[in-house]
Design a protein around this motif. Sequence first.
Motif, mmCIF file in Angstrom:
data_model
loop_
_atom_site.group_PDB
_atom_site.id
_atom_site.type_symbol
_atom_site.label_atom_id
_atom_site.label_comp_id
_atom_site.label_asym_id
_atom_site.label_seq_id
_atom_site.Cartn_x
_atom_site.Cartn_y
_atom_site.Cartn_z
ATOM 1 N N LEU A 96 0.825 -1.208 0.000
ATOM 2 C CA LEU A 96 0.000 0.000 0.000
ATOM 3 C C LEU A 96 0.862 1.263 0.000
ATOM 4 O O LEU A 96 1.960 1.282 0.558
ATOM 5 N N PRO A 97 0.392 2.366 -0.589
ATOM 6 C CA PRO A 97 1.079 3.650 -0.473
ATOM 7 C C PRO A 97 1.137 4.085 0.994
ATOM 8 O O PRO A 97 0.224 3.806 1.773
ATOM 9 N N ARG A 98 2.186 4.802 1.339
ATOM 10 C CA ARG A 98 2.408 5.193 2.732
ATOM 11 C C ARG A 98 1.231 5.949 3.327
ATOM 12 O O ARG A 98 0.710 5.577 4.385
ATOM 13 N N ASP A 99 0.796 7.016 2.671
ATOM 14 C CA ASP A 99 -0.241 7.860 3.263
ATOM 15 C C ASP A 99 -1.563 7.114 3.392
ATOM 16 O O ASP A 99 -2.303 7.304 4.374
ATOM 17 N N GLU A 100 -1.871 6.258 2.425
ATOM 18 C CA GLU A 100 -3.094 5.465 2.509
ATOM 19 C C GLU A 100 -3.035 4.510 3.691
ATOM 20 O O GLU A 100 -4.020 4.353 4.433
ATOM 21 N N PHE A 101 -1.883 3.891 3.894
ATOM 22 C CA PHE A 101 -1.756 2.935 4.993
ATOM 23 C C PHE A 101 -1.806 3.642 6.345
ATOM 24 O O PHE A 101 -2.475 3.187 7.274
ATOM 25 N N VAL A 102 -1.101 4.753 6.482
ATOM 26 C CA VAL A 102 -1.108 5.485 7.758
ATOM 27 C C VAL A 102 -2.517 5.953 8.089
ATOM 28 O O VAL A 102 -2.953 5.883 9.248
ATOM 29 N N ALA A 103 -3.271 6.401 7.090
ATOM 30 C CA ALA A 103 -4.654 6.823 7.325
ATOM 31 C C ALA A 103 -5.511 5.650 7.792
ATOM 32 O O ALA A 103 -6.360 5.804 8.685
ATOM 33 N N LEU A 104 -5.284 4.479 7.207
ATOM 34 C CA LEU A 104 -6.010 3.284 7.637
ATOM 35 C C LEU A 104 -5.701 2.953 9.092
ATOM 36 O O LEU A 104 -6.594 2.634 9.885
ATOM 37 N N VAL A 105 -4.414 3.023 9.450
ATOM 38 C CA VAL A 105 -4.007 2.736 10.837
ATOM 39 C C VAL A 105 -4.659 3.727 11.791
ATOM 40 O O VAL A 105 -5.177 3.346 12.850
ATOM 41 N N GLU A 106 -4.658 4.991 11.445
ATOM 42 C CA GLU A 106 -5.284 6.005 12.306
ATOM 43 C C GLU A 106 -6.772 5.717 12.491
ATOM 44 O O GLU A 106 -7.311 5.895 13.585
#
Length: 267
Positions: free
Chosen positions: A156-166
């Motif tokens: 996954l792209p970084r920003d997409e994954f970090v948003a999912l984690v949040e």
Amino acid sequence: MSDWKPRLIASDMDGTLLRWDDTVSDATVAELERWRADGVPVVLATGRPPRWMYRIRDVLGSGTAVCCNGAVIMDLERFEIVHEELLQADVLRSVTDGLRRRQPDTWFAVEYGLEFRHEPIYKPRWDVDAPGVAEATLDELVAQPVAKLLARHEELPRDEFVALVEDVVAGRATVTHSSTDALAEISAAGVTKASGLARVAASHGLGPEDVVVFGDMPNDIAAFEWVRAAGGRAVAMAHAHPDLLAVATDVTGTNEDDGVASFLASL
């Protein structure tokens, strides 16, 4: 602020104080020593775990390090952990379960003390064979409190994954990132570089108005906002992430151009 001078200097390491070859220039070391000779403490504020602080201790000799994005405070001279804010096991289990359900190809690792444990499929980028690094099952990873939970996705792209984690964490812990990879760094709720630096500053009888902070990535945002709101200086490197540049009071040169030393010399 033309006559303002810091009473405490705080700096991120990677991409900020350190050059890309993981070294600190002689000019930067000399500038930091000049301030320390005038009684100004130099504090490192990093996402790095304590086990990655040996080489910088050899360069700086002493001082305090705020590690794991604020969760751990170290005395560098004694190389001892003096305070920890840990992510508790029940939150670990809940967060990892939720992330694995939402994105099954999420893999986990944890930092605690001088130890690093990771799932067998998790691919560490550094210190693969270093002391204290070992594989463990997810059940073993979440069995005890830790300083930092790492969640990684290889596709996954970084920003997409970090948003999912949040979204999954939903305020039960603090989520940040400081990598170009899809790697989320998760600490106990309320734990940031700002909380760690506030504790260190208070131990010197200082507040955020007395502090200059240098950084380059989103895990520095909380510390920037902490000093900026009080009249301190939040100094972004020239190559910093756009989200950090947006909350900086100043911008200096890159880490390769001794940006930290240049800004301090200008004061």
